[in-house]
Design a protein around this motif. Sequence first.
Motif, PDB file in Angstrom:
ATOM      1  N   GLY A 132       0.839  -1.195   0.000  1.00 43.99           N
ATOM      2  CA  GLY A 132       0.000   0.000   0.000  1.00 43.99           C
ATOM      3  C   GLY A 132       0.870   1.240   0.000  1.00 43.99           C
ATOM      4  N   PRO A 133       0.338   2.371  -0.398  1.00 51.75           N
ATOM      5  CA  PRO A 133       1.133   3.607  -0.439  1.00 51.75           C
ATOM      6  C   PRO A 133       1.642   3.997   0.967  1.00 51.75           C
ATOM      7  CG  PRO A 133      -1.202   4.068  -0.747  1.00 51.75           C
ATOM      8  CD  PRO A 133      -1.043   2.583  -0.810  1.00 51.75           C
ATOM      9  N   GLY A 134       2.956   4.150   1.063  1.00 51.67           N
ATOM     10  CA  GLY A 134       3.541   4.535   2.339  1.00 51.67           C
ATOM     11  C   GLY A 134       3.605   3.411   3.346  1.00 51.67           C
ATOM     12  N   LYS A 135       3.296   2.207   2.930  1.00 54.92           N
ATOM     13  CA  LYS A 135       3.303   1.078   3.851  1.00 54.92           C
ATOM     14  C   LYS A 135       4.432   0.118   3.466  1.00 54.92           C
ATOM     15  CE  LYS A 135       0.454   0.487   6.491  1.00 54.92           C
ATOM     16  NZ  LYS A 135       0.249   0.944   7.884  1.00 54.92           N
ATOM     17  N   ALA A 136       5.066  -0.420   4.497  1.00 51.17           N
ATOM     18  CA  ALA A 136       6.084  -1.434   4.236  1.00 51.17           C
ATOM     19  C   ALA A 136       5.398  -2.713   3.754  1.00 51.17           C
ATOM     20  CB  ALA A 136       6.884  -1.713   5.505  1.00 51.17           C
ATOM     21  N   PRO A 137       5.918  -3.331   2.736  1.00 51.97           N
ATOM     22  CA  PRO A 137       5.294  -4.571   2.250  1.00 51.97           C
ATOM     23  C   PRO A 137       5.208  -5.629   3.363  1.00 51.97           C
ATOM     24  CG  PRO A 137       6.926  -3.774   0.686  1.00 51.97           C
ATOM     25  CD  PRO A 137       7.095  -2.946   1.918  1.00 51.97           C
ATOM     26  N   ALA A 138       4.037  -6.229   3.463  1.00 50.40           N
ATOM     27  CA  ALA A 138       3.822  -7.314   4.433  1.00 50.40           C
ATOM     28  C   ALA A 138       3.918  -8.632   3.664  1.00 50.40           C
ATOM     29  CB  ALA A 138       2.470  -7.175   5.106  1.00 50.40           C
ATOM     30  N   THR A 139       4.961  -9.398   3.935  1.00 47.30           N
ATOM     31  CA  THR A 139       5.245 -10.588   3.128  1.00 47.30           C
ATOM     32  C   THR A 139       5.373 -11.832   4.010  1.00 47.30           C
ATOM     33  OG1 THR A 139       6.385  -9.280   1.448  1.00 47.30           O
ATOM     34  CG2 THR A 139       6.865 -11.646   1.515  1.00 47.30           C
ATOM     35  N   VAL A 140       4.810 -12.913   3.507  1.00 46.77           N
ATOM     36  CA  VAL A 140       5.023 -14.232   4.118  1.00 46.77           C
ATOM     37  C   VAL A 140       5.480 -15.166   3.008  1.00 46.77           C
ATOM     38  CG1 VAL A 140       3.970 -16.234   5.234  1.00 46.77           C
ATOM     39  CG2 VAL A 140       3.348 -13.930   5.966  1.00 46.77           C
ATOM     40  N   THR A 141       6.566 -15.885   3.256  1.00 44.54           N
ATOM     41  CA  THR A 141       7.073 -16.843   2.270  1.00 44.54           C
ATOM     42  C   THR A 141       6.731 -18.273   2.708  1.00 44.54           C
ATOM     43  OG1 THR A 141       9.223 -16.929   3.361  1.00 44.54           O
ATOM     44  CG2 THR A 141       8.949 -15.319   1.585  1.00 44.54           C
ATOM     45  N   PHE A 142       6.637 -19.139   1.702  1.00 47.26           N
ATOM     46  CA  PHE A 142       6.278 -20.531   1.955  1.00 47.26           C
ATOM     47  C   PHE A 142       7.259 -21.441   1.238  1.00 47.26           C
ATOM     48  CE2 PHE A 142       2.432 -17.958   2.028  1.00 47.26           C
ATOM     49  CZ  PHE A 142       1.798 -18.364   3.195  1.00 47.26           C
ATOM     50  N   ARG A 143       7.231 -22.684   1.595  1.00 42.20           N
ATOM     51  CA  ARG A 143       8.026 -23.692   0.929  1.00 42.20           C
ATOM     52  C   ARG A 143       7.147 -24.894   0.606  1.00 42.20           C
ATOM     53  NH1 ARG A 143      11.833 -25.945   5.781  1.00 42.20           N
ATOM     54  NH2 ARG A 143      12.584 -23.778   5.622  1.00 42.20           N
ATOM     55  N   LYS A 144       7.722 -25.839  -0.136  1.00 43.25           N
ATOM     56  CA  LYS A 144       7.026 -27.111  -0.327  1.00 43.25           C
ATOM     57  C   LYS A 144       6.844 -27.789   1.030  1.00 43.25           C
ATOM     58  CE  LYS A 144       8.521 -28.529  -4.982  1.00 43.25           C
ATOM     59  NZ  LYS A 144       9.259 -29.577  -5.734  1.00 43.25           N
ATOM     60  N   GLY A 145       5.878 -28.672   1.105  1.00 46.06           N
ATOM     61  CA  GLY A 145       5.677 -29.391   2.354  1.00 46.06           C
ATOM     62  C   GLY A 145       4.862 -28.590   3.339  1.00 46.06           C
ATOM     63  N   LEU A 146       5.169 -28.729   4.621  1.00 44.76           N
ATOM     64  CA  LEU A 146       4.349 -28.150   5.682  1.00 44.76           C
ATOM     65  C   LEU A 146       4.776 -26.726   6.003  1.00 44.76           C
ATOM     66  CD1 LEU A 146       2.206 -28.381   7.911  1.00 44.76           C
ATOM     67  CD2 LEU A 146       3.960 -29.410   9.380  1.00 44.76           C
ATOM     68  N   ASN A 147       3.796 -25.823   6.006  1.00 44.93           N
ATOM     69  CA  ASN A 147       3.985 -24.443   6.433  1.00 44.93           C
ATOM     70  C   ASN A 147       3.009 -24.176   7.559  1.00 44.93           C
ATOM     71  OD1 ASN A 147       5.728 -23.054   4.062  1.00 44.93           O
ATOM     72  ND2 ASN A 147       4.328 -24.575   3.207  1.00 44.93           N
ATOM     73  N   LEU A 148       3.543 -23.773   8.728  1.00 42.78           N
ATOM     74  CA  LEU A 148       2.715 -23.557   9.907  1.00 42.78           C
ATOM     75  C   LEU A 148       2.696 -22.077  10.250  1.00 42.78           C
ATOM     76  CD1 LEU A 148       1.075 -24.771  12.233  1.00 42.78           C
ATOM     77  CD2 LEU A 148       3.221 -25.105  13.467  1.00 42.78           C
ATOM     78  N   ILE A 149       1.498 -21.488  10.207  1.00 42.88           N
ATOM     79  CA  ILE A 149       1.325 -20.090  10.612  1.00 42.88           C
ATOM     80  C   ILE A 149       0.671 -20.096  11.980  1.00 42.88           C
ATOM     81  CG2 ILE A 149       0.295 -17.872  10.051  1.00 42.88           C
ATOM     82  CD1 ILE A 149       0.187 -18.774   7.130  1.00 42.88           C
ATOM     83  N   CYS A 150       1.383 -19.619  12.970  1.00 47.78           N
ATOM     84  CA  CYS A 150       0.831 -19.611  14.315  1.00 47.78           C
ATOM     85  C   CYS A 150       0.890 -18.204  14.899  1.00 47.78           C
ATOM     86  CB  CYS A 150       1.572 -20.596  15.211  1.00 47.78           C
ATOM     87  SG  CYS A 150       3.338 -20.257  15.391  1.00 47.78           S
ATOM     88  N   GLY A 151       0.208 -18.011  16.009  1.00 48.80           N
ATOM     89  CA  GLY A 151       0.195 -16.698  16.640  1.00 48.80           C
ATOM     90  C   GLY A 151      -0.984 -16.573  17.571  1.00 48.80           C
ATOM     91  N   VAL A 152      -1.024 -15.443  18.215  1.00 44.36           N
ATOM     92  CA  VAL A 152      -2.147 -15.180  19.116  1.00 44.36           C
ATOM     93  C   VAL A 152      -3.341 -14.736  18.294  1.00 44.36           C
ATOM     94  CG1 VAL A 152      -0.626 -14.579  21.026  1.00 44.36           C
ATOM     95  CG2 VAL A 152      -1.399 -12.801  19.437  1.00 44.36           C
ATOM     96  N   SER A 153      -4.465 -14.646  18.941  1.00 43.42           N
ATOM     97  CA  SER A 153      -5.679 -14.211  18.247  1.00 43.42           C
ATOM     98  C   SER A 153      -5.507 -12.813  17.705  1.00 43.42           C
ATOM     99  CB  SER A 153      -6.869 -14.266  19.201  1.00 43.42           C
ATOM    100  OG  SER A 153      -7.103 -15.588  19.636  1.00 43.42           O
ATOM    101  N   ASP A 154      -6.133 -12.544  16.566  1.00 41.88           N
ATOM    102  CA  ASP A 154      -6.143 -11.223  15.915  1.00 41.88           C
ATOM    103  C   ASP A 154      -4.744 -10.733  15.554  1.00 41.88           C
ATOM    104  OD1 ASP A 154      -8.909 -11.154  16.178  1.00 41.88           O
ATOM    105  OD2 ASP A 154      -8.814 -10.191  18.134  1.00 41.88           O
TER     106      ASP A 154
END
Length: 610
Positions: A12-34
């Motif tokens: 977005g304009p003036g925003k740092a790019p928010a990027t997540v990279t993945f690989r083959k196989g299992l990718n686990l995205i974890c974190g707290v709520s929200d």
Amino acid sequence: MAFYITKVTATGPGKAPATVTFRKGLNLICGVSDSGKTCVLKCIQFAMGVIKKPFEKEQTGYDSVSLDIMTPDGPIHLSRILGKNVVNVVTEIASIDGGNYDIDYKGRGNKNPVLNELWLKLIGIHKLPMIISTQDFTRQRLKWNTLMRLFWLKEQDIENPKSVLLPSTPTQHPYFFASLLYLITGDNYPNGEEQDKDEISKAKKDAVRQFVNSRISHMSKKREELQKALSAYSNLDVEEEMQKLIDNLSETEEAIAAATEESKDLLSTLLNLKEKEAETKVTHSHFQALKSQYTADIKRLTFIVDGEVHLHSVGNNKKCPFCDGSIPPVERKPYIEASKSELNRIITQLQGLAESENDVISTLNEVRNKIKNLEERRAEIEKWIETELAPQADKLREGIQQYRSYIQLQQESTVLHNVSQEWIAELQKQENGEDLDKPKFKPKEHFPVDFNSRIDEIAYSILTDCKYENLNTAHFNMGTFDLEINGYAKEDSHGKGYWAFINTVLGLTFRQYLHEEAVYKPGIFVVDTPLLGLDQGVEDNAPTSMRTALFQYFIDNQSEGQMIVVENTKDLPELDYEAGGAKVIEFTQDKYKSKYKESRYGFLHDVYSN
């Protein structure tokens, strides 16, 4: 062509790019709520063209999303701006066109290619198939969004007490089943013809009804005529009477056969007697000729004797009448004795001949009497056959034929009645909305014969690997399109804590089945919060051993394609995911450093978003 996601980026304009990279196989995205875990998945879906927006531009400051994927032929980069129904595609793959792609199909046609067809190409479907979407063979395009239900389990669906795979609207089920069937078999049943619309179908039914009614009316008149013909036999047991006639005819035919055989025997005897009569007549004729000969001989001898008597009374000539010379006397021997002796002999023979002739005449008369008697008997037999037995047999056959005609008439009447009743039944079905002649497409009937048994085997194996407590049986119910464990549907046996777990197992079961059996393999599996419910105080939740075994299953089965699993950090089982080859991305929503190599405050910078 298999593919996997390598990166998703929000900008977005003036925003740092928010990027997540993945690989083959299992990718686990974890974190707290929200912390933005689900937002990552929404961005992927947005770039795929299956949702309208992943976040609010005004609240986040971000206004576009890009998605990078890798295929065996090279990378593809897709980008989409919020509020736009166009996705830009950049690629050097020869079979994939670059440029702008429309999100939706337009009624008047699309100037740009449609993104739906790009995703289908990436799993090997190069020509867009038209899938049967209703029982009446109505067709619509195969849609990527529909196929995603098989391998993308959303957070809002993971606790579904019903099948997590089925669309929420039952009218969409036939199309979903047909789409799954196409993935498995590659067959869209091109020979299935779309059926008439209701108004056309009604007009055809009316025409059929009129025709059927006219035929029933004609058959009713014909049956009435038959019933009149049958009324003559109303007081008879036709079967019994016909059997009596058949028995009588059998006896009569046996009598005719016996009389005919006797006549043949008589004829044979007659021929022998005739031959004997002829021989006797010849003998008698010979006797007659011999008798005539003997009679002639007697006359000749009598003439000689008489001559001798007369000669003795005539003196001998002593002088020659010519010269008047003396004639010496000559002594003559008389023939009388010799003639008498011969005559006696012939008379004796004639008497013997008379006796023999009497014997021959007696024999001849006896033979002729026998011949006469046999001829009279044979004539009687022939007359009996001709005047009594044969007419009686003909009469019995005629009677039997009449009864057979009755039975045939009765059968014709019954057939007419049954056909009329069947046609009436068909009319009733039409009037009740039934149309048995109209073919229906039932996709479930076309699934591979071992589909159910193989799904059962895979589900049982996964549940075993996941240490499902007290596991006895696992069965996939084609009716509900859901798993039944130990004979129970999940909504009947457990609460919400188990629903997400069992739904995840169902998704994994189809992941393995499609990987092993399908013609077209998606190659990707996404599940959002498979342990959902555990952080909501649900009492009936999956035991720790099951939760741990589930995530261990994710680690152990990465090789069958890319997996993206989203889960709350506090519910995440204690396993060494990175050592198992998985990539872990943690959103902390805090400034502390995570134990995982890749961690950050949240997905969208300076934005709390789920």
